[in-house]
Design a protein around this motif. Structure first.
Motif, PDB file in Angstrom:
ATOM      1  N   VAL A  75       0.997  -1.079   0.129  1.00 46.36           N
ATOM      2  CA  VAL A  75       0.032   0.021  -0.142  1.00 46.36           C
ATOM      3  C   VAL A  75       0.827   1.276  -0.027  1.00 46.36           C
ATOM      4  O   VAL A  75       1.748   1.273   0.760  1.00 46.36           O
ATOM      5  CB  VAL A  75      -1.262  -0.036   1.276  1.00 46.36           C
ATOM      6  N   VAL A  76       0.748   1.982  -0.931  1.00 47.49           N
ATOM      7  CA  VAL A  76       1.549   3.313  -1.031  1.00 47.49           C
ATOM      8  C   VAL A  76       0.752   4.675  -0.921  1.00 47.49           C
ATOM      9  O   VAL A  76      -0.311   4.740  -1.655  1.00 47.49           O
ATOM     10  CB  VAL A  76       2.223   3.224  -2.576  1.00 47.49           C
ATOM     11  N   ILE A  77       1.178   5.227   0.055  1.00 47.62           N
ATOM     12  CA  ILE A  77       0.706   6.609   0.110  1.00 47.62           C
ATOM     13  C   ILE A  77       1.537   7.817  -0.391  1.00 47.62           C
ATOM     14  O   ILE A  77       2.762   7.934  -0.135  1.00 47.62           O
ATOM     15  CB  ILE A  77       0.307   6.812   1.584  1.00 47.62           C
ATOM     16  N   PRO A  78       0.980   8.600  -1.320  1.00 50.33           N
ATOM     17  CA  PRO A  78       1.684   9.722  -1.969  1.00 50.33           C
ATOM     18  C   PRO A  78       2.456  10.792  -0.983  1.00 50.33           C
ATOM     19  O   PRO A  78       1.747  10.826  -0.072  1.00 50.33           O
ATOM     20  CB  PRO A  78       1.011  10.144  -3.065  1.00 50.33           C
ATOM     21  N   THR A  79       3.672  11.216  -1.353  1.00 45.32           N
ATOM     22  CA  THR A  79       3.937  12.156  -0.759  1.00 45.32           C
ATOM     23  C   THR A  79       3.162  13.566  -1.312  1.00 45.32           C
ATOM     24  O   THR A  79       2.672  13.703  -2.375  1.00 45.32           O
ATOM     25  CB  THR A  79       5.443  12.385  -1.037  1.00 45.32           C
ATOM     26  N   ASP A  80       3.362  14.677  -0.345  1.00 46.24           N
ATOM     27  CA  ASP A  80       3.029  16.160  -0.717  1.00 46.24           C
ATOM     28  C   ASP A  80       4.201  16.988  -0.688  1.00 46.24           C
ATOM     29  O   ASP A  80       5.211  16.717  -0.171  1.00 46.24           O
ATOM     30  CB  ASP A  80       1.961  16.410   0.468  1.00 46.24           C
ATOM     31  N   PHE A  81       3.956  18.081  -1.093  1.00 49.64           N
ATOM     32  CA  PHE A  81       5.124  19.015  -1.229  1.00 49.64           C
ATOM     33  C   PHE A  81       4.566  20.391  -0.249  1.00 49.64           C
ATOM     34  O   PHE A  81       3.585  20.805  -0.646  1.00 49.64           O
ATOM     35  CB  PHE A  81       5.393  19.505  -2.717  1.00 49.64           C
ATOM     36  N   VAL A  82       5.380  20.916   0.519  1.00 47.34           N
ATOM     37  CA  VAL A  82       5.267  21.866   1.356  1.00 47.34           C
ATOM     38  C   VAL A  82       6.225  23.189   1.108  1.00 47.34           C
ATOM     39  O   VAL A  82       7.384  22.919   1.196  1.00 47.34           O
ATOM     40  CB  VAL A  82       5.255  21.624   2.952  1.00 47.34           C
ATOM     41  N   VAL A  83       5.847  24.328   0.578  1.00 40.96           N
ATOM     42  CA  VAL A  83       6.628  25.324   0.104  1.00 40.96           C
ATOM     43  C   VAL A  83       6.564  26.281   1.307  1.00 40.96           C
ATOM     44  O   VAL A  83       5.481  26.758   2.057  1.00 40.96           O
ATOM     45  CB  VAL A  83       6.141  25.999  -1.032  1.00 40.96           C
ATOM     46  N   ARG A  84       7.946  26.613   1.902  1.00 45.01           N
ATOM     47  CA  ARG A  84       8.150  27.777   3.004  1.00 45.01           C
ATOM     48  C   ARG A  84       9.280  28.596   2.460  1.00 45.01           C
ATOM     49  O   ARG A  84       9.299  28.737   1.395  1.00 45.01           O
ATOM     50  CB  ARG A  84       8.501  26.894   4.241  1.00 45.01           C
ATOM     51  N   GLY A  85       9.672  29.213   3.425  1.00 42.17           N
ATOM     52  CA  GLY A  85      10.679  30.055   3.159  1.00 42.17           C
ATOM     53  C   GLY A  85      11.923  30.050   2.672  1.00 42.17           C
ATOM     54  O   GLY A  85      12.823  30.932   2.411  1.00 42.17           O
ATOM     55  N   SER A  86      12.326  28.758   2.784  1.00 44.07           N
ATOM     56  CA  SER A  86      13.872  28.397   2.398  1.00 44.07           C
ATOM     57  C   SER A  86      13.856  28.430   0.600  1.00 44.07           C
ATOM     58  O   SER A  86      15.019  28.110   0.356  1.00 44.07           O
ATOM     59  CB  SER A  86      14.254  27.048   2.861  1.00 44.07           C
ATOM     60  N   THR A  87      13.024  28.608  -0.109  1.00 43.43           N
ATOM     61  CA  THR A  87      13.136  28.393  -1.617  1.00 43.43           C
ATOM     62  C   THR A  87      12.379  29.811  -1.979  1.00 43.43           C
ATOM     63  O   THR A  87      11.335  30.278  -1.393  1.00 43.43           O
ATOM     64  CB  THR A  87      12.459  27.253  -2.243  1.00 43.43           C
ATOM     65  N   ALA A  88      12.972  30.366  -3.000  1.00 49.55           N
ATOM     66  CA  ALA A  88      12.412  31.546  -3.779  1.00 49.55           C
ATOM     67  C   ALA A  88      13.195  31.512  -5.063  1.00 49.55           C
ATOM     68  O   ALA A  88      14.058  30.884  -5.282  1.00 49.55           O
ATOM     69  CB  ALA A  88      12.829  32.602  -2.898  1.00 49.55           C
ATOM     70  N   PRO A  89      12.438  32.304  -6.029  1.00 48.17           N
ATOM     71  CA  PRO A  89      13.171  32.293  -7.427  1.00 48.17           C
ATOM     72  C   PRO A  89      14.486  32.934  -7.570  1.00 48.17           C
ATOM     73  O   PRO A  89      14.840  33.552  -6.575  1.00 48.17           O
ATOM     74  CB  PRO A  89      12.096  33.356  -8.024  1.00 48.17           C
ATOM     75  N   GLN A  90      15.425  32.149  -8.457  1.00 39.21           N
ATOM     76  CA  GLN A  90      16.789  33.055  -8.804  1.00 39.21           C
ATOM     77  C   GLN A  90      16.817  34.365  -8.965  1.00 39.21           C
ATOM     78  O   GLN A  90      15.851  35.054  -9.798  1.00 39.21           O
ATOM     79  CB  GLN A  90      17.238  32.082  -9.902  1.00 39.21           C
ATOM     80  N   ALA A  91      17.313  35.179  -8.057  1.00 37.20           N
ATOM     81  CA  ALA A  91      17.582  36.566  -8.167  1.00 37.20           C
ATOM     82  C   ALA A  91      18.145  37.049  -9.703  1.00 37.20           C
ATOM     83  O   ALA A  91      18.902  36.389 -10.110  1.00 37.20           O
ATOM     84  CB  ALA A  91      18.446  36.821  -7.115  1.00 37.20           C
TER      85      ALA A  91
END
Length: 334
Positions: A318-334
């Motif tokens: 039985v496989v439960i999928p992962t989710d993705f949580v976006v927080r402050g450690s990622t941002a667009p390339q300056a």
């Protein structure tokens, strides 16, 4: 001294087996004999142990759970999900760890031999899969809670490690990050291979293959994340993003980035894996692949309880999928 079943049998003039049958409602007994035994039980104030009664009925009312260590950051969430479910099913939980290596496993094996529990939940301690497989083959119901892609020959609950690695890569690519550093987990674990492959395949498909010097071994610890980034910086490896195979090593990586004068996320966008409590507490808070840890514990316990109630195990993992949580450690390339 406490009153025993032998005392009841001697006073009533019957065998201990007869007393046991009266206590458990098993077997055809003469009404007068049963009444005499119950009268003696009342006179002596005999209270049978719950364990003795359960064993006489062929069940202990206990689920065993074997884990490598309680110091693993995500073990607590899996364990809480399992405990809540087991207790809701009117079972107790007997927990075993492998903190003492072979000594711990000998103690665990002694409880298996004593039939101290009715079924087993496992977060696989390294090197024990063959032994656990033998226990299942011998008739002990077992469910593996697996994040290593082991795919055992018995029921398991797992998550999507390859897809999780791919989620991390696609997020970084969307932010314009093209030169990632990867801090992996302990070599040899299936989840390490899956997470790395999912991540690097996505970058390669986008036309930005990850060079070998950007793939660094770790061991899921904070120190391994810190040391890996320190080595990369000292070696002149160029990177504008970092994917760590768990949140703890990601936190160590962020520490090393700060020591090297790199600002997160302006200079380096950082993604972890697991979404343990630590992820929301780093500075800045960590973007991460959320592994459904508590849900894995809940579902594994439900599967085991259903099997003990007479239902068949699922024929596939039985496989439960992962989710993705976006927080402050990622941002667009300056």
């Amino acid at each position: 001294m406490p009153i025993t079943i032998a005392d009841v049998a001697a006073r009533a003039g019957v065998s201990k087996t007869t007393v046991s049958r009266v206590l458990n409602g098993r077997g055809e007994l003469d009404a007068a004999t049963e009444a005499r035994v119950r009268r003696v039980i009342d006179e002596l104030g005999y209270v049978p142990s719950a364990r003795a009664v359960s064993l006489a009925r062929g069940r202990t009312g206990v689920i065993g759970m074997l884990v490598p260590s309680l110091t693993w950051p995500w073990t607590g969430q899996v364990l809480q999900g399992a405990v809540d479910t087991v207790e809701s099913g009117k079972y107790g939980l007997m927990l075993f760890t492998c903190n003492q290596g072979d000594g711990s496993m000998r103690q665990f094996a002694s409880q298996v031999d004593a039939k101290a529990f009715d079924g087993l939940l496992v977060i696989e301690p390294e090197g024990t899969l063959d032994y656990i497989t033998e226990l299942h083959a011998a008739g002990l119901p077992v469910v593996l809670i697996d994040d290593r892609e082991s795919r055992p020959q018995f029921p398991s609950v797992a998550t999507t490690n390859r897809a999780g690695g791919r989620q991390a890569a696609l997020h970084l690519l969307e932010l314009g990050r093209r030169r990632p550093l990867v801090v992996s987990g302990t070599p040899g674990f299936g989840c390490v291979t899956e997470r790395t492959e999912g991540f690097t395949e996505a970058f390669a498909e986008a036309g930005f293959p990850v060079p070998a010097e950007a793939l660094l071994d770790g061991d899921f610890t904070l120190e391994s994340g810190r040391a890996a980034v320190a080595r990369a910086v000292a070696g002149g490896v160029e990177f504008d993003a970092l994917f760590a195979h768990n949140d703890l090593s990601a936190a160590g990586a962020m520490q090393a980035l700060g020591e090297a004068g790199r600002v997160v996320p302006r200079d380096v966008a950082v993604v972890g894996f697991d979404d343990v409590d630590l992820a929301a507490l780093t500075t800045p808070p960590l973007t991460t692949v959320r592994q459904p840890l508590r849900e894995m514990g809940v579902l594994a316990a439900r599967m085991l309880l259903a099997r003990l109630a007479g239902e068949p195990f699922p024929t596939e993992p039985v496989v439960i999928p992962t989710d993705f949580v976006v927080r402050g450690s990622t941002a667009p390339q300056a």
